[in-house]
Design an enzyme around this catalytic site. Structure first.
Site, PDB file in Angstrom:
ATOM      1  N   HIS A 162      12.839   4.303  11.546  1.00 50.40           N
ATOM      2  CA  HIS A 162      11.876   4.828  12.370  1.00 50.40           C
ATOM      3  C   HIS A 162      11.876   4.352  13.727  1.00 50.40           C
ATOM      4  CE1 HIS A 162       9.239   6.754   9.268  1.00 50.40           C
ATOM      5  NE2 HIS A 162       9.597   5.566   8.621  1.00 50.40           N
ATOM      6  N   SER A 196       6.286   2.161   8.590  1.00 48.74           N
ATOM      7  CA  SER A 196       6.391   3.628   8.361  1.00 48.74           C
ATOM      8  C   SER A 196       4.856   4.201   8.425  1.00 48.74           C
ATOM      9  CB  SER A 196       7.172   3.949   7.345  1.00 48.74           C
ATOM     10  OG  SER A 196       6.672   3.228   6.163  1.00 48.74           O
ATOM     11  N   LYS A 222      15.507  10.877  10.234  1.00 49.86           N
ATOM     12  CA  LYS A 222      14.266  10.887  11.010  1.00 49.86           C
ATOM     13  C   LYS A 222      14.695  11.324  12.392  1.00 49.86           C
ATOM     14  CE  LYS A 222      11.996   7.868   7.902  1.00 49.86           C
ATOM     15  NZ  LYS A 222      12.949   7.831   6.602  1.00 49.86           N
TER      16      LYS A 222
HETATM   17  N1  PMP Z   1      12.810   2.634   4.957  1.00 48.27           N
HETATM   18  C1  PMP Z   1      11.578   3.255   5.874  1.00 48.27           C
HETATM   19  C2  PMP Z   1      11.016   2.285   6.485  1.00 48.27           C
HETATM   20  C3  PMP Z   1      11.094   4.392   5.626  1.00 48.27           C
HETATM   21  O1  PMP Z   1       9.762   4.896   6.230  1.00 48.27           O
HETATM   22  C4  PMP Z   1      12.013   5.452   4.828  1.00 48.27           C
HETATM   23  C5  PMP Z   1      11.714   6.947   4.550  1.00 48.27           C
HETATM   24  N2  PMP Z   1      10.082   7.262   4.725  1.00 48.27           N
HETATM   25  C6  PMP Z   1      13.019   4.857   4.301  1.00 48.27           C
HETATM   26  C7  PMP Z   1      13.391   3.728   4.421  1.00 48.27           C
HETATM   27  C8  PMP Z   1      13.751   5.778   3.383  1.00 48.27           C
HETATM   28  O2  PMP Z   1      14.761   6.775   3.973  1.00 48.27           O
HETATM   29  P1  PMP Z   1      15.128   7.954   3.340  1.00 48.27           P
HETATM   30  O3  PMP Z   1      13.944   8.885   3.366  1.00 48.27           O
HETATM   31  O4  PMP Z   1      16.232   8.378   4.153  1.00 48.27           O
HETATM   32  O5  PMP Z   1      15.428   7.753   1.823  1.00 48.27           O
END
Ligand code: PMP
Length: 399
Positions: free
Chosen positions: A215, A187, A246
């Site tokens: 992502h 991320s 996303k």
């Molecule tokens: N996994 C990854 C790789 C992420 O980047 C994120 C959010 N930034 C999440 C899980 C969490 O997802 P959510 O925002 O839907 O809680």
């Protein structure tokens, strides 16, 4: 009798001390409310900015078709879901979205979660316990890290994207159940996990594999189903987690897996069992988003054109930029440097948030540029122009 004033409260002292420490370390953050919908351009406190910080990769978050689907869903189902899925918080909208995601992800079964964070916590803590071992990439998202901790399994962190090191660690760490967890696209770095090799190593060692496609969903793969699709590994990966928040522009998450695992999670994932389910109208909007991703590859193609264009421009500026995802880190080092760079860009109408510890390791604070299909060529040129004017020390810049 006089009640003690606010200054007498011990919890305020705790907060003050920690906030001062954060300020001192350059890690104090401030919320900035948008007064427009999410998009390539947003307004914050009256200032119009080109937005390079959202994960709205396909520009769907404010798409009128999603808005209409949510409105229809609101009329049909109301606002709140009223209870957890297992009590009375299930609906046609939840079921319909799961069936649609199962087709999209080519999965036996799909189970919704309330967020990506809740999904990783729920999956890891449901499947693993103290006799088990979880192998986690060093740069995995915080929700995987926290899920590993909550599971009470032994946690073995393997060097980032290094299947050979994972292979050795699997050889030296036996356990009742063993599971490897990795982001598909990391991320904060934007690079991809070496999934082919990870699948092979896991198979050889009899370990299960959890891939977080937060992502990658909507971004990678011929149909936009993710990195597993792109590499033809859909049936090789035990658990493919994905988010609706996303590229799909909504909220919530899901896991694509096989029937028995989905059913076990449905019984044991505490973040699902003990939490009110997603609002049905959000599920309705997410269904529309999946339909758009499946039927309209054009916006994914635009996103990839933008990715190639920006990567090329960044390389011309001396940044070692890859073309692996819509996420481009410009690593600057100490937190203050990233904050200062973001401030200079902001003066030129560009919103590129600085990313600091604990989101990234100390000393690797960065600008994280996130692209969308809704960015125009002019937006990208404006960013490249502003970056070329930044007085950073190019020797320390990595992407
Ligand atoms: N996994 C990854 C790789 C992420 O980047 C994120 C959010 N930034 C999440 C899980 C969490 O997802 P959510 O925002 O839907 O809680």
């Amino acid at each position: 009798m006089k009640l003690p004033g606010p200054s007498a409260r011990v919890s305020d002292t705790w907060a003050q001390q920690e906030l001062e420490a954060l300020t001192h370390a350059g890690l104090r953050r401030f919320l900035e409310p948008l007064s427009t919908p999410q998009g390539a351009e947003v307004v914050i406190r009256g200032e119009r900015l080109v937005n390079f910080s959202a994960n709205d990769y396909l520009g769907l978050a404010a798409d009128p078709r999603l808005v209409q689907a949510a409105i229809d869903g609101l009329h049909r189902h109301g606002v709140g879901s009223g209870a957890s899925r297992l009590v009375v918080g299930d609906s046609d909208a939840h079921r319909g979205l799961e069936a649609q995601l199962a087709r999209f992800k080519r999965a036996d079964a799909v189970l919704l979660f309330n967020s990506g964070y809740a999904a990783n916590l729920g999956i890891l803590s449901a499947l693993l316990g103290p006799e088990d071992v979880v192998f986690s990439d060093a740069l995995n998202h915080a929700s995987i890290i926290d899920g590993c901790r909550l599971s009470r399994a032994r946690v073995v962190v393997y060097p980032h994207a290094d299947p050979a090191a994972l292979d050795r660690l699997l050889s030296s760490h036996p356990g009742r159940r063993r599971l490897v967890a990795t982001d598909a696209i990391f991320s904060m770095d934007g690079d991809r996990a070496p999934l082919d090799a990870l699948v092979e190593v896991c198979r050889r060692h009899g370990a299960a594999l959890l891939v977080d496609e937060a992502h990658a969903t909507g971004v990678l793969g011929p149909r936009g189903a993710g990195l597993c699709e792109e590499l033809g590994l859909e049936s090789e990966v035990d658990l493919r987690m994905g988010t609706l928040s996303k590229a799909l522009g909504c909220f919530g998450a899901f896991v694509a897996t096989r029937g028995p695992l989905a059913e076990l999670l449905f019984h044991r994932a505490r973040s699902l069992v003990f939490s009110t389910s997603l609002p049905p109208a959000i599920c309705a909007a997410a269904s529309e988003a999946v339909r758009i991703v499946e039927e309209e590859p054009a916006s994914r193609e635009t996103l990839w054109r933008n990715i190639r264009y920006l990567a090329h421009g960044l390389r011309e500026l001396g940044v070692d930029a890859q073309e692996s995802s819509p996420i481009f880190p410009v690593v600057l080092g100490e937190a203050e440097r990233a904050v200062e760079a973001a401030r200079l860009l902001r003066e030129q109408g560009l919103l590129v948030k600085p990313i600091r510890p604990p989101t990234v390791p100390a000393g690797s604070s960065r600008l994280r540029i996130a692209l969308s299909a809704s960015h125009t060529g002019a937006h990208l040129d404006q960013l490249l122009e502003a970056l070329s004017g930044l007085q950073w020390d190019r020797r320390h810049v990595a992407a």
